[in-house]
Motif scaffolding. Structure first.
Motif, PDB file in Angstrom:
ATOM      1  N   THR A  72       0.832  -1.202   0.000  1.00 26.64           N
ATOM      2  CA  THR A  72       0.000   0.000   0.000  1.00 26.64           C
ATOM      3  C   THR A  72       0.864   1.249   0.000  1.00 26.64           C
ATOM      4  O   THR A  72       0.592   2.211  -0.729  1.00 26.64           O
ATOM      5  CB  THR A  72      -0.971  -0.008   1.194  1.00 26.64           C
ATOM      6  N   SER A  73       1.926   1.245   0.783  1.00 21.79           N
ATOM      7  CA  SER A  73       2.857   2.375   0.801  1.00 21.79           C
ATOM      8  C   SER A  73       3.460   2.584  -0.590  1.00 21.79           C
ATOM      9  O   SER A  73       3.546   3.722  -1.087  1.00 21.79           O
ATOM     10  CB  SER A  73       3.965   2.128   1.827  1.00 21.79           C
ATOM     11  N   THR A  74       3.850   1.511  -1.233  1.00 18.88           N
ATOM     12  CA  THR A  74       4.430   1.584  -2.572  1.00 18.88           C
ATOM     13  C   THR A  74       3.414   2.104  -3.586  1.00 18.88           C
ATOM     14  O   THR A  74       3.737   2.947  -4.432  1.00 18.88           O
ATOM     15  CB  THR A  74       4.962   0.199  -2.995  1.00 18.88           C
ATOM     16  N   LEU A  75       2.180   1.615  -3.494  1.00 20.79           N
ATOM     17  CA  LEU A  75       1.125   2.080  -4.388  1.00 20.79           C
ATOM     18  C   LEU A  75       0.916   3.590  -4.228  1.00 20.79           C
ATOM     19  O   LEU A  75       0.832   4.329  -5.214  1.00 20.79           O
ATOM     20  CB  LEU A  75      -0.184   1.342  -4.102  1.00 20.79           C
ATOM     21  N   LEU A  76       0.838   4.040  -2.988  1.00 23.44           N
ATOM     22  CA  LEU A  76       0.625   5.468  -2.740  1.00 23.44           C
ATOM     23  C   LEU A  76       1.800   6.300  -3.252  1.00 23.44           C
ATOM     24  O   LEU A  76       1.601   7.374  -3.816  1.00 23.44           O
ATOM     25  CB  LEU A  76       0.390   5.698  -1.248  1.00 23.44           C
ATOM     26  N   SER A  77       3.001   5.807  -3.071  1.00 24.42           N
ATOM     27  CA  SER A  77       4.185   6.505  -3.595  1.00 24.42           C
ATOM     28  C   SER A  77       4.137   6.599  -5.114  1.00 24.42           C
ATOM     29  O   SER A  77       4.490   7.632  -5.693  1.00 24.42           O
ATOM     30  CB  SER A  77       5.469   5.782  -3.177  1.00 24.42           C
ATOM     31  N   SER A  78       3.697   5.532  -5.764  1.00 22.31           N
ATOM     32  CA  SER A  78       3.628   5.547  -7.231  1.00 22.31           C
ATOM     33  C   SER A  78       2.572   6.537  -7.716  1.00 22.31           C
ATOM     34  O   SER A  78       2.719   7.116  -8.794  1.00 22.31           O
ATOM     35  CB  SER A  78       3.357   4.151  -7.777  1.00 22.31           C
ATOM     36  N   GLN A  79       1.537   6.749  -6.932  1.00 21.80           N
ATOM     37  CA  GLN A  79       0.499   7.705  -7.323  1.00 21.80           C
ATOM     38  C   GLN A  79       1.001   9.146  -7.247  1.00 21.80           C
ATOM     39  O   GLN A  79       0.435  10.033  -7.876  1.00 21.80           O
ATOM     40  CB  GLN A  79      -0.754   7.512  -6.477  1.00 21.80           C
TER      41      GLN A  79
END
Length: 175
Positions: A72-79
């Protein structure tokens, strides 16, 4: 049917007994949790659960939580990369990414305490991990024009449920 067939049947019988016994431990352990189906499916999907005791099953669930929080942290960073012109959204996404990273850190911190059977500390770390997503949700609430993404809401619920499963197992271990 010689002796090798007989030995083969004995080995298969023992193997099936061990698998049933391990499945029994998973089911027994998961019955102590709030989300039985999530617990059983998560543990059965991990091949190491077949040789784990109850503490090992808790460790596996902590790993599931760490994977959820990190993803989830990675997904948010990619956004962040796709929201270059919206400084408020970037700020909120960065805060959320950080909160999920902290949740993963809290789960990681619980591993050593779980290994040392310091269940009060394990409980504290797991509760913290379950609470970090609330800070993300609250960050979106501070800005009424921002909509809390459904995908993040689902991940938030997922992490909270995973943490609830871990807490149920820890309660069982501590009793």
């Amino acid at each position: 049917m010689g002796p090798s067939f007989f030995i083969f049947n004995i080995i298969i019988s023992i193997a099936l007994t061990l698998v049933d016994g391990d499945a029994g431990l998973i089911q027994k352990t998961c019955k102590t949790t709030k989300y039985y189906d999530l617990c059983v499916s998560s543990l059965k999907s991990d091949p190491t659960s077949a040789n784990s005791d109850t503490k090992g099953l808790a460790m596996i669930m902590v790993g599931v939580g760490m994977a959820n929080a990190t993803a989830t942290s990675t997904l948010l960073s990619s956004q962040l990369l796709t929201t270059k012109n919206d400084t408020i959204m970037r700020k909120v996404l960065k805060e959320c990414s950080d909160k999920y990273a902290h949740a993963a850190d809290a789960l990681q911190a619980s591993v050593q305490d779980l290994d040392s059977e310091l269940y009060d500390y394990v409980y504290m770390h797991i509760m913290a991990a379950a609470d970090y997503p609330n800070a993300c949700h609250n960050a979106f609430r501070r800005y009424p024009r921002l909509v809390y993404p459904q995908q993040i809401a689902r991940r938030e619920d997922g992490l909270k449920h995973i943490c609830d499963v871990v807490l149920g197992i820890v309660d069982h271990l501590a009793s």
